[in-house]
Scaffold this motif. Sequence first.
Motif, PDB file in Angstrom:
ATOM      1  N   GLU A 531       0.870  -1.191   0.000  1.00 18.87           N
ATOM      2  CA  GLU A 531       0.000   0.000   0.000  1.00 18.87           C
ATOM      3  C   GLU A 531       0.896   1.227   0.000  1.00 18.87           C
ATOM      4  O   GLU A 531       1.822   1.333   0.817  1.00 18.87           O
ATOM      5  CB  GLU A 531      -0.933   0.036   1.217  1.00 18.87           C
ATOM      6  N   ASN A 592      -4.385   4.918  -2.306  1.00 20.00           N
ATOM      7  CA  ASN A 592      -5.574   5.548  -1.707  1.00 20.00           C
ATOM      8  C   ASN A 592      -6.112   6.654  -2.616  1.00 20.00           C
ATOM      9  O   ASN A 592      -5.342   7.437  -3.172  1.00 20.00           O
ATOM     10  CB  ASN A 592      -5.227   6.152  -0.347  1.00 20.00           C
ATOM     11  N   GLU A 624      -8.038   2.291  -3.302  1.00 24.28           N
ATOM     12  CA  GLU A 624      -8.719   2.217  -1.997  1.00 24.28           C
ATOM     13  C   GLU A 624      -9.587   3.452  -1.799  1.00 24.28           C
ATOM     14  O   GLU A 624      -9.093   4.574  -1.830  1.00 24.28           O
ATOM     15  CB  GLU A 624      -7.677   2.107  -0.883  1.00 24.28           C
ATOM     16  N   ASP A 654     -11.773   0.958   2.022  1.00 16.46           N
ATOM     17  CA  ASP A 654     -10.785   1.146   3.083  1.00 16.46           C
ATOM     18  C   ASP A 654     -11.497   1.395   4.411  1.00 16.46           C
ATOM     19  O   ASP A 654     -12.631   1.873   4.431  1.00 16.46           O
ATOM     20  CB  ASP A 654      -9.931   2.375   2.712  1.00 16.46           C
ATOM     21  N   LYS A 675     -11.292  -3.794   3.391  1.00 16.34           N
ATOM     22  CA  LYS A 675     -10.154  -3.683   4.301  1.00 16.34           C
ATOM     23  C   LYS A 675     -10.736  -3.400   5.692  1.00 16.34           C
ATOM     24  O   LYS A 675     -11.306  -2.340   5.927  1.00 16.34           O
ATOM     25  CB  LYS A 675      -9.211  -2.563   3.863  1.00 16.34           C
ATOM     26  N   GLU A 711      -6.311  -4.568   8.493  1.00 16.50           N
ATOM     27  CA  GLU A 711      -5.369  -3.449   8.611  1.00 16.50           C
ATOM     28  C   GLU A 711      -4.842  -3.367  10.040  1.00 16.50           C
ATOM     29  O   GLU A 711      -5.556  -3.726  10.982  1.00 16.50           O
ATOM     30  CB  GLU A 711      -6.080  -2.121   8.350  1.00 16.50           C
TER      31      GLU A 711
END
Length: 761
Positions: A531, A592, A624, A654, A675, A711
């Motif tokens: 990520e 992201n 995300e 996310d 996530k 996460e």
Amino acid sequence: MYAQNPVRTSFSRIAWVLVAIGLGAGLLHTLIDDAGANDVIYLAATVQLAIGVVAGLATHRPPASTWAFVLAIAVFSTTAQIFGAVGSGSGWQIASESGFLAVQVTLAIALLLVTVRRSGTSLVRSLGDALIVSLGTWILIWVLLIEPSIDAIVEPNVVTGLRGVTLAVSTIVLFLLTSLLFSDVDRTVAVWMLASAIGLSLLGDLLYAIDKSGHLEVANRFSNAPYVTSLFLASATFVHPSVRGLSHRGSIRSRRPVLGRLILTTLALTIPLVVVSTMDPADGLDRMVRTVSLFVLAVVVTARVAQAIRDNARSQAVLLEMAQTDPLTGLPNRSLMLDHIAESLDRAWRSDRRPTVLFIDVDRFKNINDSLGHGVGDDVLQAVAHRLRSMLPERTVVGRISGDEFVVLDPQSHATGDAVHLAERVLAAFHEPLHVQPGDVFVSASIGVAVASPTGSLTAEELLRNADTAMYRAKDAGRNCIAVFDESMLERVTQRLSVETALYRALERRELRLVHQPIIDITLGDVVGFEALMRWEQEDGTTVSPAEFIPIAEETGTIVPIGAWALLEALSHLREWIDRGVCPVLASMSVNVSPRQLHDPNFTSVVSEALTRSRIEPRQLWLEVTEGVMMAEPDQALVTLRRLNTLGVRVAIDDFGTGYSSLSLLQRFPIQRLKIDRAFISGLADDVHSRSLVKTIIAMAEALGLDTVAEGVESVRQLQSLADLRCAKAQGFLISHPVHPDSMESTLAALERFTNWPKMR
Ligand code: C2E
Ligand code: MG
Ligand code: MG
């Protein structure tokens, strides 16, 4: 476009033809000096009137009362003319004059009804002006026509008297006619035609009276000509389709007849005064009539002036109120609230009172507007306004200063404690649902509280700004709460402002960079992706966390170029690692993405260009997005995400579990991965609730065919629990902190131990 009605069109044409013929016939009547020929013209005019009226009434069907008046006027005027023509004896003349009088009276009554019905609110004003015009005319008629004819012993007295009364009634007709034309409502074609018909017949009456008064001889061909044209205009009135609305309430004119009205009233005031002052009264009666008439005129003018002044004052008050109130809720607006605050600060000066301002912002109001529509949004605001007004004490003032922002002023509070107490009551008032059309709506509010300084040094603007600043703090603290202003908040605002300015230049100054956190497959223990997380290293060496600057970049729009840069940069790093054999060829990169980027129409091409330039397969890229994206303007986000899916790019939700996404939205959105937020993972090993929540999320993802990533995994026990719950992937400090791209090789080498992970189980 309106569809033309052929009957209406042809009748309106006929009406105008009648007007033209009427003008021609009137002219002909004045030119031909032959009584016989003139009688024929007059007769023709009368006959066409009868036909026109019957045809018009039968076609347009105006209300029944119109029939009655038309019939009465027809009967009276025909008999009057027949009597006048038949005999020359005084009996016949009296009967004839009575007929003419009856015509005027009926006309006056009919006009009165039309005027009252057509002009609604402006009636009093137009009646006032019309009264001035007709009183002025009456004085002229008296001095010039009636009074001399009383003296002239030309005819028997009863006839003269009747004629005088008819003239007096004519002034009433004139009065009503002018009020009809002066009113604020639209004058239709029929109104104009009728007014011209009556006006011309009054002119005929006047010429006739002048002739009879002995002052001036007016030949019949002149005095009857206006009648001839008038008869044609009258029939045109009834033939024209707009006669149907003659007695309806007219629509208000956009431009009011100010100038015409002013000229007419001024003439009606000045001409009689000049005439009266230049011609001495003939006798006592004359003097009395003049005095009474002038007195009445003076009274009417005074009343009219007074009314105009009052009207003016009233409309100014209305304008002022409109400028100071919010039209949706009827509450004071920003400018009036500032006035109230300033006034309360003035009054509190040297007293122990410290006025308080509460700045109330409805939380997530945009969501209500977006999901339920602006109509419901307006209803919610009205309901909030109503709730605030009804629950707050009398002494307070409530205003709405913009969108979803309300302000409460308590001019009499003494200390911060009072203010906080009031704010708590407001917050509690929001706990009850608001009743709006589609059903009950729950909203919360963030409230900023600011109290006037004891030295009284704050201005109204400053106090309001402080409350606003505190409100932002309440929002940052998670909404649905209260924050009391203190000076340090202003420093934060100033700092935020400097971040905002510096952020604009961060990209070109190369102050931004990316770090990467590996993502592992829990079952295999292999690193399967990364990520990308952004860092901002400022000139002075301080590193700003994305949690701080991303929201600002999002708000100001700088996230669009910054986000595009991050995409290409992240994919380029992946390409380099693959080329150098640092990571597997099929490893993925997660980037992201902010809502603002998804709403940028170029976003899809930015993504595909980054993929092309880095030569990365679309299925190796994960974007995300947070649940918020699905809430605000979901349709637009949906279109963009679908397009990206078509490219082969995949989408992850996310921080799942922290937002408000509904199951239906999850189903509707093209997503391939959940996530699970760090908050659930941290309690996983010890807390039963967290465990069952994570279990449920994983089961749901499985049912929807979605991949799962946990996460913020920080301990082996957490990883163990995730493995037990069959979570697919994980990332977190346990595996690796986010690292600089150059350190990735050594990081992955150190991670070799996770390759042995399956053996740990
Ligand atoms: P996120 O996407 O949920 O990223 C995960 C965050 O959790 C990262 O914080 C990461 O450093 C942190 N983290 C990872 N493992 C652990 C752990 O085991 N324990 C703890 N306590 N934290 C862990 P970071 O880098 O500060 O980023 C914060 C947020 O900023 C991100 O949350 C993401 O929403 C946003 N962000 C970061 N980079 C970008 C970007 O390039 N574009 C956009 N739009 N947002 C970004
Ligand atoms: Mg993320
Ligand atoms: Mg996250």
